[in-house]
Scaffold this active site. Structure first.
Site, PDB file in Angstrom:
ATOM      1  N   ASP A  16      32.601  56.032  41.064  1.00 26.26           N
ATOM      2  CA  ASP A  16      33.932  55.490  40.770  1.00 26.26           C
ATOM      3  C   ASP A  16      34.848  55.805  41.948  1.00 26.26           C
ATOM      4  O   ASP A  16      35.103  56.970  42.248  1.00 26.26           O
ATOM      5  CB  ASP A  16      34.430  56.153  39.484  1.00 26.26           C
ATOM      6  CG  ASP A  16      35.841  55.745  39.111  1.00 26.26           C
ATOM      7  OD1 ASP A  16      36.513  55.025  39.879  1.00 26.26           O
ATOM      8  OD2 ASP A  16      36.275  56.158  38.024  1.00 26.26           O
ATOM      9  N   ILE A  17      35.357  54.773  42.599  1.00 32.45           N
ATOM     10  CA  ILE A  17      36.129  54.973  43.835  1.00 32.45           C
ATOM     11  C   ILE A  17      37.451  55.697  43.577  1.00 32.45           C
ATOM     12  O   ILE A  17      37.988  56.337  44.486  1.00 32.45           O
ATOM     13  CB  ILE A  17      36.346  53.617  44.556  1.00 32.45           C
ATOM     14  CG1 ILE A  17      36.719  53.834  46.027  1.00 32.45           C
ATOM     15  CG2 ILE A  17      37.396  52.762  43.851  1.00 32.45           C
ATOM     16  CD1 ILE A  17      36.607  52.597  46.886  1.00 32.45           C
ATOM     17  N   ASN A  30      44.357  41.078  45.201  1.00 33.27           N
ATOM     18  CA  ASN A  30      44.555  39.628  45.275  1.00 33.27           C
ATOM     19  C   ASN A  30      45.739  39.355  46.207  1.00 33.27           C
ATOM     20  O   ASN A  30      46.507  40.259  46.527  1.00 33.27           O
ATOM     21  CB  ASN A  30      44.768  39.020  43.884  1.00 33.27           C
ATOM     22  CG  ASN A  30      45.893  39.700  43.133  1.00 33.27           C
ATOM     23  OD1 ASN A  30      47.025  39.782  43.621  1.00 33.27           O
ATOM     24  ND2 ASN A  30      45.594  40.237  41.965  1.00 33.27           N
ATOM     25  N   ASP A  40      40.783  46.925  41.157  1.00 32.91           N
ATOM     26  CA  ASP A  40      42.233  46.918  41.357  1.00 32.91           C
ATOM     27  C   ASP A  40      42.952  47.576  40.172  1.00 32.91           C
ATOM     28  O   ASP A  40      43.816  48.450  40.361  1.00 32.91           O
ATOM     29  CB  ASP A  40      42.697  45.462  41.539  1.00 32.91           C
ATOM     30  CG  ASP A  40      44.171  45.353  41.866  1.00 32.91           C
ATOM     31  OD1 ASP A  40      44.510  45.526  43.032  1.00 32.91           O
ATOM     32  OD2 ASP A  40      44.970  45.107  40.950  1.00 32.91           O
ATOM     33  N   SER A 127      34.864  41.569  46.841  1.00 35.11           N
ATOM     34  CA  SER A 127      34.571  40.166  46.469  1.00 35.11           C
ATOM     35  C   SER A 127      33.378  39.968  45.541  1.00 35.11           C
ATOM     36  O   SER A 127      33.124  38.835  45.121  1.00 35.11           O
ATOM     37  CB  SER A 127      34.372  39.263  47.707  1.00 35.11           C
ATOM     38  OG  SER A 127      35.607  38.875  48.272  1.00 35.11           O
ATOM     39  N   THR A 128      32.635  41.021  45.210  1.00 38.53           N
ATOM     40  CA  THR A 128      31.393  40.786  44.444  1.00 38.53           C
ATOM     41  C   THR A 128      31.579  40.893  42.932  1.00 38.53           C
ATOM     42  O   THR A 128      30.599  40.789  42.191  1.00 38.53           O
ATOM     43  CB  THR A 128      30.258  41.735  44.888  1.00 38.53           C
ATOM     44  OG1 THR A 128      30.633  43.081  44.580  1.00 38.53           O
ATOM     45  CG2 THR A 128      29.979  41.606  46.364  1.00 38.53           C
ATOM     46  N   GLY A 129      32.822  41.101  42.487  1.00 36.78           N
ATOM     47  CA  GLY A 129      33.096  41.116  41.050  1.00 36.78           C
ATOM     48  C   GLY A 129      33.614  39.766  40.616  1.00 36.78           C
ATOM     49  O   GLY A 129      32.895  38.756  40.664  1.00 36.78           O
ATOM     50  N   TYR A 131      35.473  37.734  42.086  1.00 37.89           N
ATOM     51  CA  TYR A 131      35.480  36.708  43.133  1.00 37.89           C
ATOM     52  C   TYR A 131      34.099  36.093  43.408  1.00 37.89           C
ATOM     53  O   TYR A 131      33.984  35.147  44.183  1.00 37.89           O
ATOM     54  CB  TYR A 131      36.105  37.254  44.433  1.00 37.89           C
ATOM     55  CG  TYR A 131      37.636  37.305  44.393  1.00 37.89           C
ATOM     56  CD1 TYR A 131      38.340  36.988  43.241  1.00 37.89           C
ATOM     57  CD2 TYR A 131      38.365  37.653  45.522  1.00 37.89           C
ATOM     58  CE1 TYR A 131      39.728  37.038  43.198  1.00 37.89           C
ATOM     59  CE2 TYR A 131      39.759  37.695  45.500  1.00 37.89           C
ATOM     60  CZ  TYR A 131      40.437  37.386  44.327  1.00 37.89           C
ATOM     61  OH  TYR A 131      41.818  37.422  44.309  1.00 37.89           O
TER      62      TYR A 131
END
Ligand code: ADP
Length: 181
Positions: A16-17, A30, A40, A127-129, A131
């Site tokens: 978890d970042i 975004n 986000d 972008s891999t979620g 998006y």
């Protein structure tokens, strides 16, 4: 899994970042810099109101953040002193400059990191979620872009982490590491 590029340690970690103990974490934002879901939402919840307050100032001043660019805010209640917000491309099939724009996210984030004397930085898989960028492809672009930045610049953070939320994403980045290095 770790590797080294010149003086920089590159680390792939599943986790978890928002918990990362680094100077800066990167947010997959975004272009309106308005709170979203995914990473986000998690970063904004953990960091608190200061993130939205500074995003609102940037929105007012600059109208947001274009795809492929990055802006910086404080980290608020996070361990990380800063959050670098970068806007990844939405996947549209691969012929809309998605790879160039995604590579630019990593380059622009690292450029801002160097400008702010950030020694350690953690990226999510941009972008891999929501998006929709295919993770195997995004992983190769991400690792290549980071490698190019470190090779081409005299100054780079000493530690660059990728913090991958789930095992499938982590596996894609491990495979990409083998192909890129
Ligand atoms: P995008 O809109 O750029 O696709 P998302 O937030 O939807 O961004 O997803 C990007 C990646 O971040 C996905 O792989 C998702 O699983 C991951 N993610 C979500 N929450 C976290 C978290 N707390 N730490 C690290 N990665 C996360």
């Amino acid at each position: 899994m770790n590797t080294r590029i010149k003086q920089t340690d590159l680390e792939l970690i599943q986790g978890d970042i928002t918990k990362a103990e680094v100077d800066a974490i990167v947010n997959a934002a975004n272009s309106e810099l308005i709170g979203g879901g995914g990473v986000d939402g998690a970063i904004r919840r953990a960091g608190g109101a200061v993130i939205e307050n500074v995003c609102a100032e940037i929105r007012k001043r600059e109208g947001g953040c274009p795809t492929g660019k990055a802006v910086i805010t404080p980290g608020g209640d996070l361990y990380a002193k800063y959050v670098i917000h970068t806007v990844g491309p939405v996947w549209e099939g691969g012929n809309s400059d998605e790879a160039e724009l995604l590579a630019s996210c990593y380059q622009e984030s690292l450029r801002l990191a160097v400008e702010n004397s950030i020694q350690s930085i953690a990226f999510p898989s941009i972008s891999t979620g929501i998006y929709g960028y295919p993770t195997e492809k995004a992983a190769v672009v991400a690792l290549t872009s980071v490698k190019d930045f470190v090779m081409q610049n005299n100054t780079a953070p000493a530690i660059i982490q990728f913090i991958l939320f789930d095992a499938a994403t982590n596996n894609c980045y491990v495979d990409a590491l083998w192909s890129v290095f």
